[in-house]
Design an enzyme around this catalytic site. Structure first.
Site, PDB file in Angstrom:
ATOM      1  N   GLY A 121       8.047   2.322   8.375  1.00 59.04           N
ATOM      2  CA  GLY A 121       7.615   0.827   7.971  1.00 59.04           C
ATOM      3  C   GLY A 121       6.986   0.925   6.488  1.00 59.04           C
ATOM      4  CG  ASP A 161       3.946  13.251  12.506  1.00 57.75           C
ATOM      5  OD1 ASP A 161       4.090  14.121  12.136  1.00 57.75           O
ATOM      6  OD2 ASP A 161       4.343  12.066  12.308  1.00 57.75           O
ATOM      7  CB  ILE A 167      -0.844   0.076   1.164  1.00 61.57           C
ATOM      8  CG1 ILE A 167      -1.891  -1.055   1.325  1.00 61.57           C
ATOM      9  CG2 ILE A 167      -1.989   1.241   1.295  1.00 61.57           C
ATOM     10  CD1 ILE A 167      -2.630  -1.330   2.418  1.00 61.57           C
ATOM     11  N   GLY A 168       1.703   1.263   0.886  1.00 55.74           N
ATOM     12  CA  GLY A 168       2.820   2.364   0.857  1.00 55.74           C
ATOM     13  C   GLY A 168       3.767   2.447   1.797  1.00 55.74           C
ATOM     14  CB  VAL A 211       1.241   0.205   4.845  1.00 49.31           C
ATOM     15  CG1 VAL A 211      -0.163  -0.301   5.376  1.00 49.31           C
ATOM     16  CG2 VAL A 211       1.786   1.072   6.151  1.00 49.31           C
TER      17      VAL A 211
HETATM   18  N1  LIG Z   1      -4.906   1.461   8.042  1.00 46.06           N
HETATM   19  C1  LIG Z   1      -4.505   1.817   6.530  1.00 46.06           C
HETATM   20  N2  LIG Z   1      -5.399   1.542   5.638  1.00 46.06           N
HETATM   21  C2  LIG Z   1      -5.080   1.867   4.460  1.00 46.06           C
HETATM   22  N3  LIG Z   1      -3.836   2.483   4.063  1.00 46.06           N
HETATM   23  C3  LIG Z   1      -2.970   2.590   4.877  1.00 46.06           C
HETATM   24  C4  LIG Z   1      -3.320   2.392   6.345  1.00 46.06           C
HETATM   25  N4  LIG Z   1      -2.352   2.868   7.139  1.00 46.06           N
HETATM   26  C5  LIG Z   1      -1.394   3.306   6.229  1.00 46.06           C
HETATM   27  N5  LIG Z   1      -1.690   3.348   5.108  1.00 46.06           N
HETATM   28  C6  LIG Z   1      -1.006   3.926   3.693  1.00 46.06           C
HETATM   29  O1  LIG Z   1       0.264   3.462   4.043  1.00 46.06           O
HETATM   30  C7  LIG Z   1       1.106   4.596   3.835  1.00 46.06           C
HETATM   31  C8  LIG Z   1       2.228   4.634   4.681  1.00 46.06           C
HETATM   32  O2  LIG Z   1       1.585   4.652   5.985  1.00 46.06           O
HETATM   33  P1  LIG Z   1       2.790   4.841   7.311  1.00 46.06           P
HETATM   34  O3  LIG Z   1       1.996   5.365   8.439  1.00 46.06           O
HETATM   35  O4  LIG Z   1       3.758   4.078   7.424  1.00 46.06           O
HETATM   36  O5  LIG Z   1       3.562   6.332   6.837  1.00 46.06           O
HETATM   37  P2  LIG Z   1       3.182   7.685   6.738  1.00 46.06           P
HETATM   38  O6  LIG Z   1       2.184   8.551   7.761  1.00 46.06           O
HETATM   39  O7  LIG Z   1       3.052   7.978   5.394  1.00 46.06           O
HETATM   40  O8  LIG Z   1       4.754   8.410   7.005  1.00 46.06           O
HETATM   41  P3  LIG Z   1       5.502   8.390   8.509  1.00 46.06           P
HETATM   42  O9  LIG Z   1       5.388   7.009   9.057  1.00 46.06           O
HETATM   43  O10 LIG Z   1       6.768   8.978   8.187  1.00 46.06           O
HETATM   44  O11 LIG Z   1       4.545   9.463   9.448  1.00 46.06           O
HETATM   45  C9  LIG Z   1       0.034   5.931   4.045  1.00 46.06           C
HETATM   46  O12 LIG Z   1       0.462   6.994   3.248  1.00 46.06           O
HETATM   47  C10 LIG Z   1      -1.135   5.179   3.621  1.00 46.06           C
HETATM   48  O13 LIG Z   1      -1.565   5.363   2.133  1.00 46.06           O
END
Ligand SMILES: Nc1ncnc2c1ncn2[C@@H]1O[C@H](COP(=O)(O)OP(=O)(O)OP(=O)(O)O)[C@@H](O)[C@H]1O
Length: 658
Positions: A93, A203, A87-88, A95
């Protein structure tokens, strides 16, 4: 007479024996005490080092409530963490989408395994998010700890993050945007007012706002959050000596400096405030900027996302600056970044393969796949000018060589220009001493980053703080090294939007996200509710405008709009707030609502935390149950840093010449 001799000898030998026994006992007990002390030190050291890794999660009641998945279960749910389920990727980490055995869709976050920070964020997330239940907060379903692997399982949010929705082609309509603003405000209301103890998110930003199937927003990512019971909350920001900050003269153009920020004449810099101050007209020496940023590996793109060659950039710099061009500019490095940039731009967010290419040094700048984004050069300017270790003459005792360089490469920092002398300077230093305390550690961190990383990695593990200082001294003059803000698991640097969340050790942390972090938050852990309110203000502007807080195109003209906050203040000054609204909405939006949002954002962005509205009022204002109080006007002159100013004057002179 002869009969006395043996008695004397006997007495003497008894005395000697006693002395001998005394010495033996002393030596023995000293050795015993020494061993005791060594053992105690070892024990404390060992438990400190291993605390975050080995602390039994299960001892915390929150973890007992959460489901503990086996790694195998999650591997099968995500099809072996396959690319198709990617996903991302965030700062801590990756996802993946997953389907549990019961058919439930989940998001599985596999944390980068070899970082202590990830471990700490993991525990934080579980400890805080695990205990929360609200329709405005993403649900944490469970976790998995398997050897070094840490995995968190969340409810799946089909429309992913606000970041992706806002900056992709499928733009959000006004009603959705407004609903999202309201949802986030309710989420914060829940955290600040309904949780006991209150939770400070720490954040708030678009990538931490996730959207469900109906585009209702939920707040996520509690890795940097804090509960208000923690000791750091005992710190009273307002007890700092504010003389010369609040009451003092502004930083220009009627702007009053933020609490906790240094007095104007000091050489101390506030990283967050620097963002706002980045708009100042401080002349910047391109050569110095280049030197300092050499090795950043930041690519440049023009308005259409095409490469701007290094020579062009150099020309631009020399055009704007009569100094020598940047000799040390690392051409190969930049070209390499540019080719990466093109790669990632061609296929922005779909599929892991293309994404993987983005997760190099440049990922932050391209994470939304916007080909036109090119804020690097702008950010370089102020990062370069603010991080520079030589810019702070008061930094340490050993400043001779620094001072030399400082004198040679001055004027990067407005503060430096207003040096006062003798007694005055001493007083000022006392004035911002406390603030300095809050901030100096992260500067040390940045300095440490300027050192040889391999050595650093080895020693840091053992003697974190001590070695930090030692190395800082030892390597102070190493200006060729790179500046990095966050390390990923493979120990490569990531220049992330999360610049402030870089953590190098478990003892320190630089938290929050660049551009969203409040000015009073000096990078320490002094989070207060109003810190979230500030970030929420930035978020509102981003949602309304569909722009990033720092959004710069190669064209100097556009620099006026580069800093969203100061641009918004300028528009407020000129009474034309609606110009900020996302052009993609055309006229299809609710104007009074838009004006309300922007004004509310300005209220949230006030530099003095106590002037920002609290979240209860914000929700009422958004619901139309309360009037927005009059916001004292804070004007911050917008970007045209030297680039705009000079380019204009040059253009003018050129036209005159023509
Ligand atoms: N519960 C979820 N459902 C769907 N997509 C998700 C979910 N959690 C995270 N993602 C996707 O994964 C991406 C990465 O999420 P993650 O929380 O790891 O990083 P971030 O918030 O983009 O960056 P950081 O951790 O540096 O704040 C997000 O931008 C989102 O698109």
């Amino acid at each position: 007479m002869p009969s006395r001799q043996p008695a004397f000898t006997h007495q003497q030998s008894t005395k000697h024996r006693a002395t001998f026994i005394f010495i033996i006992i002393t030596v023995f007990s000293s050795v015993l005490i020494l061993f005791g002390v060594i053992y105690l030190i070892y024990y404390v050291y060992y438990s400190l080092i291993h605390r975050s890794r080995t602390s039994p999660l299960n001892s915390c009641p929150v973890f007992l409530k959460l489901r503990r998945f086996t790694y195998k279960e999650l591997v099968s749910a995500t099809n072996g963490f396959s690319d198709d389920n990617f996903i991302g990727k965030g700062g801590s980490g990756t996802v993946y989408r997953g389907i549990l055995r019961n058919g439930k869709l989940v998001a599985v976050k596999l944390l980068d395994s070899d970082s202590l920070d990830a471990d700490r964020e993991f525990q934080n997330e579980l400890r805080i998010l695990g205990g929360l239940e609200s329709q405005f907060v993403v649900s944490l379903l469970g976790y998995c700890v398997d050897k070094r692997k840490r995995v968190v399982v969340y409810e799946y949010m089909p429309n992913r993050s606000l970041q992706e929705s806002l900056f992709s082609d499928r733009s959000l309509c006004w009603n959705r945007r407004f609903e999202i603003i309201l949802d986030v405000s309710r989420a914060l209301e829940f955290l600040h007012r309904e949780c006991d103890p209150p939770v400070i998110h720490g954040d708030v930003k678009p990538s931490n706002v996730l959207l469900d199937a109906e585009f209702r927003a939920k707040i996520s990512d509690f890795g940097l959050s804090r509960l208000k019971i923690e000791p750091e909350f005992g710190v009273d920001l307002f007890s700092q000596d504010l003389s010369g900050t609040v009451a003092g003269a502004g930083t220009g153009a009627g702007e009053s400096p933020a609490i906790g920020t240094p007095v104007e004449s000091s050489t101390e810099v506030d990283f967050a405030l620097a963002l706002q101050a980045s708009s100042s007209s401080t002349p910047i020496n391109s050569k110095v900027v280049c030197n300092r940023l050499k090795g950043l590996g930041l690519g440049f793109t023009d308005e259409k996302g095409k490469d701007v060659s290094v020579s062009h950039i150099q020309n631009e710099f020399t055009k704007y600056d009569n100094d020598d061009s940047c000799h040390n500019f690392d051409n190969n490095h930049v070209r390499e970044s540019n080719s990466n940039a093109n790669d990632s731009n061609s296929n922005p967010v779909d599929g892991r393969k293309s994404c993987k290419k983005q997760w190099g040094k440049d990922w932050w700048w391209k994470q939304d796949g916007s080909g036109e984004l090119s804020s690097k050069d702008y950010v370089q300017e102020w990062i370069g000018s603010q991080i520079c270790p030589t810019a702070n003459a008061e930094w340490d005792d050993d400043k001779n060589s620094e001072k030399r360089e400082f004198d040679q490469s001055p004027k990067l920092n407005t503060c430096n220009e207003n040096k006062t002398s003798g007694h005055e300077e001493h007083e000022e230093h006392r004035g911002w001493k406390q603030h300095r305390k809050m901030q100096e550690w992260w500067k040390e961190e940045h300095l440490d980053e300027l050192t040889n990383k391999r050595v650093e990695k080895k020693i840091k593990r053992r003697f974190k703080l001590k070695i930090f200082r030692w190395k800082r001294k030892a390597n102070r003059h190493d200006h060729k090294s790179e500046i990095s803000f966050r390390k990923n698991s493979k120990n490569t640097e990531m220049y992330s939007g999360d610049v402030f969340s870089r953590e190098l050790s478990s003892t320190t942390s630089m938290r929050g996200t660049l551009c969203y972090v409040a000015p009073e938050y000096g990078g320490c852990e002094y989070l207060i509710e109003k810190t979230d309110i500030y970030s929420f203000g930035v978020l509102i502007l981003v949602i309304v405008s569909g722009r990033r807080p720092l959004h710069v195109l190669a064209s100097p003209m556009k620099l006026e709009k580069a800093n969203l906050i100061s641009w918004c203040r300028q528009l407020a000054h000129g009474g034309d707030l609606l110009e900020l609204v996302d052009e993609r909405l055309k006229d299809d939006y609710n104007k009074p609502q838009a004006i309300l949002c922007v004004n509310l954002a300005l209220a949230c962005l006030q530099k003095m935390p106590e002037l920002r509205p609290d979240i209860g009022d914000i929700v009422k204002i958004l619901k139309g149950e309360m009037e927005l109080p009059v916001v004292p006007f804070e004007f911050s002159p917008s970007p045209p840093s030297k680039l705009v100013g000079r380019s204009r004057s040059r253009r003018k002179s050129r036209t005159n010449a023509d």
